[in-house]
Design a protein around this motif. Structure first.
Motif, PDB file in Angstrom:
ATOM      1  N   SER A  40       0.844  -1.194   0.000  1.00 11.83           N
ATOM      2  CA  SER A  40       0.000   0.000   0.000  1.00 11.83           C
ATOM      3  C   SER A  40       0.875   1.238   0.000  1.00 11.83           C
ATOM      4  O   SER A  40       1.926   1.253   0.643  1.00 11.83           O
ATOM      5  CB  SER A  40      -0.903   0.029   1.241  1.00 11.83           C
ATOM      6  OG  SER A  40      -1.561   1.271   1.352  1.00 11.83           O
ATOM      7  N   ARG A  74      -3.486  -3.325  -1.271  1.00 12.91           N
ATOM      8  CA  ARG A  74      -3.583  -2.428  -2.413  1.00 12.91           C
ATOM      9  C   ARG A  74      -4.986  -2.462  -3.004  1.00 12.91           C
ATOM     10  O   ARG A  74      -5.523  -1.459  -3.440  1.00 12.91           O
ATOM     11  CB  ARG A  74      -2.541  -2.786  -3.475  1.00 12.91           C
ATOM     12  CG  ARG A  74      -2.673  -1.928  -4.725  1.00 12.91           C
ATOM     13  CD  ARG A  74      -1.568  -2.146  -5.713  1.00 12.91           C
ATOM     14  NE  ARG A  74      -0.346  -1.490  -5.281  1.00 12.91           N
ATOM     15  CZ  ARG A  74       0.759  -1.440  -6.017  1.00 12.91           C
ATOM     16  NH1 ARG A  74       0.788  -2.013  -7.193  1.00 12.91           N
ATOM     17  NH2 ARG A  74       1.827  -0.838  -5.564  1.00 12.91           N
ATOM     18  N   SER A 121      -7.164  -0.125  -1.128  1.00 16.41           N
ATOM     19  CA  SER A 121      -6.716   1.249  -0.937  1.00 16.41           C
ATOM     20  C   SER A 121      -7.405   2.188  -1.928  1.00 16.41           C
ATOM     21  O   SER A 121      -8.042   1.772  -2.856  1.00 16.41           O
ATOM     22  CB  SER A 121      -5.197   1.329  -1.122  1.00 16.41           C
ATOM     23  OG  SER A 121      -4.853   1.021  -2.447  1.00 16.41           O
TER      24      SER A 121
END
Length: 284
Positions: free
Chosen positions: A247, A281, A284
Motif C-alpha cells: 500500500s 492495495r 486502498s
C-alpha cells in the motif's frame, strides 16, 4: 539547491504559519509481516496541504524546516499526532500496533528531546512500546557517547529505536553492538535489482538479514514493489516489508479500514495466489 533564494524564503515563511493554520496532515504506510501477512505497524509520514501550492512533497519542505530549526516544533506535532492516532485506533478496537516516526538530527540533538517524548506519551496515553523512532546511521554516529546516552534513556522509557536507510550511511558497524537498537530498516536502494544474479544487491540483503537476526534485531525491507522482491525476502526470512506492493501511505481513516478488515491470513492468501497486488492495495 535547484530552488532559488526567493522560493526558499517563501516556503520558510509559509512553514512558520502552517502549524497554526493546521495545514499539515499525516498519512500512514503499513508494515507487513512477510510470513503471516499481518499488519505489524505503521510509519507516519507528513504531508503539507498548502492553500495555494496544493500538496507539497516532503522533500520540498522538510530540508528547509531542518535548516531553519522549524523541524523541532513540526516534529513535536508529528509525534503528538501519530501517538494520538495510534491510541485512537486501539480505543476503537482496531488492534494495538506500533507507530513509527522519523527523527531528524536537529530533533535528536535538541535539548528537550527526551522530555518531549515523555510528555507526549503521557498526554496521549500511548504506551511507550507502541512508539518507534526511526533515525538514520548518520544521526547515530554523530557524537557517539551522547547518542548512546539518549538511546539508553529511550530504552529505559520503553520506546523502540529503528535504524532507517540501513546500509547507506557510515560503514562502521560498531554501533550495532554498542547502541540499544531494536530494528534495522533495509534501504530501498538494495531492492531494485535484488532478482538479478549479476548484481551484489542480493548478497547484501541476505547478509543484512542474517546479521540482524544474529543480533536479535527485527529486519524490515523498505520499498517492496514487486512479487520478485517479496519472494526473495520471504525466502531469506526477512521479518517485515513496507512499500507500494502492499500500500502507498494513506489517510488515517483508510488505514483504519485496513485494520478493520485485516486478518493475519488474508493478505498472504492473495500473495500466494500470485496476484500482482496485495489485499491492501486492492482495498486502498
Amino acid at each position: 539547491m535547484s530552488v532559488d533564494a526567493g522560493e526558499l524564503q517563501a516556503i520558510e515563511s509559509s512553514l512558520r504559519h502552517a502549524l497554526e493554520r493546521r495545514e499539515f496532515v499525516l498519512h500512514y504506510q503499513p508494515k507487513v509481516n512477510l510470513e503471516t501477512g499481518a499488519i505489524t505497524g505503521a510509519e507516519a509520514l507528513i504531508r503539507w496541504l498548502h492553500p495555494d501550492r496544493g500538496l507539497v512533497p516532503p522533500a520540498q519542505f522538510v530540508p528547509i524546516a531542518e535548516d531553519s530549526g522549524l523541524i523541532v516544533p513540526i516534529g513535536q506535532w508529528i509525534l503528538r499526532e501519530a501517538c494520538r492516532q495510534a491510541r485512537a485506533w486501539m480505543d476503537a478496537g482496531l488492534g494495538a500496533i506500533p507507530v513509527a516516526v522519523n527523527i531528524s538530527t536537529v530533533e535528536f540533538r535538541s535539548k528537550h528531546f527526551l522530555e518531549g517524548i515523555r510528555a507526549i506519551l503521557l498526554e496521549t496515553g500511548l504506551e511507550p512500546p507502541f512508539l518507534e523512532l526511526e533515525v538514520t546511521e548518520s544521526v547515530l554516529m554523530q557524537h557517539p557517547e551522547s547518542t548512546a546516552s539518549v538511546l539508553r534513556a529511550l530504552k529505559a522509557i520503553g520506546v523502540r529505536v529503528a535504524v532507517d536507510d540501513f546500509g547507506t550511511g557510515y560503514s562502521s558497524l560498531s554501533y550495532l553492538r554498542r547502541f540499544p537498537i531494536d530494528v534495522l530498516k533495509l534501504d530501498r536502494s538494495f531492492l531494485h535489482d535484488i532478482a538479478c544474479p549479476q548484481t551484489k544487491d542480493a548478497a547484501i540483503v541476505n547478509a543484512v538479514i542474517t546479521m540482524g537476526k544474529s543480533l536479535k534485531h527485527r529486519v524490515i525491507a523498505e520499498g517492496v514493489e514487486t512479487e520478485e522482491q517479496l519472494a526473495f525476502l520471504r525466502a531469506h526470512r526477512c521479518d517485515e516489508g513496507q512499500g507500494f506492493y502492499f500500500s502507498p501511505p494513506v489517510a488515517p481513516d483508510q488505514f483504519a479500514g485496513f485494520l478493520g478488515r485485516g486478518t493475519s491470513s488474508a493478505p498472504v492468501r492473495y500473495l500466494n495466489a500470485g496476484r500482482s497486488e496485495s489485499l491492501l492495495r486492492q482495498t486502498s
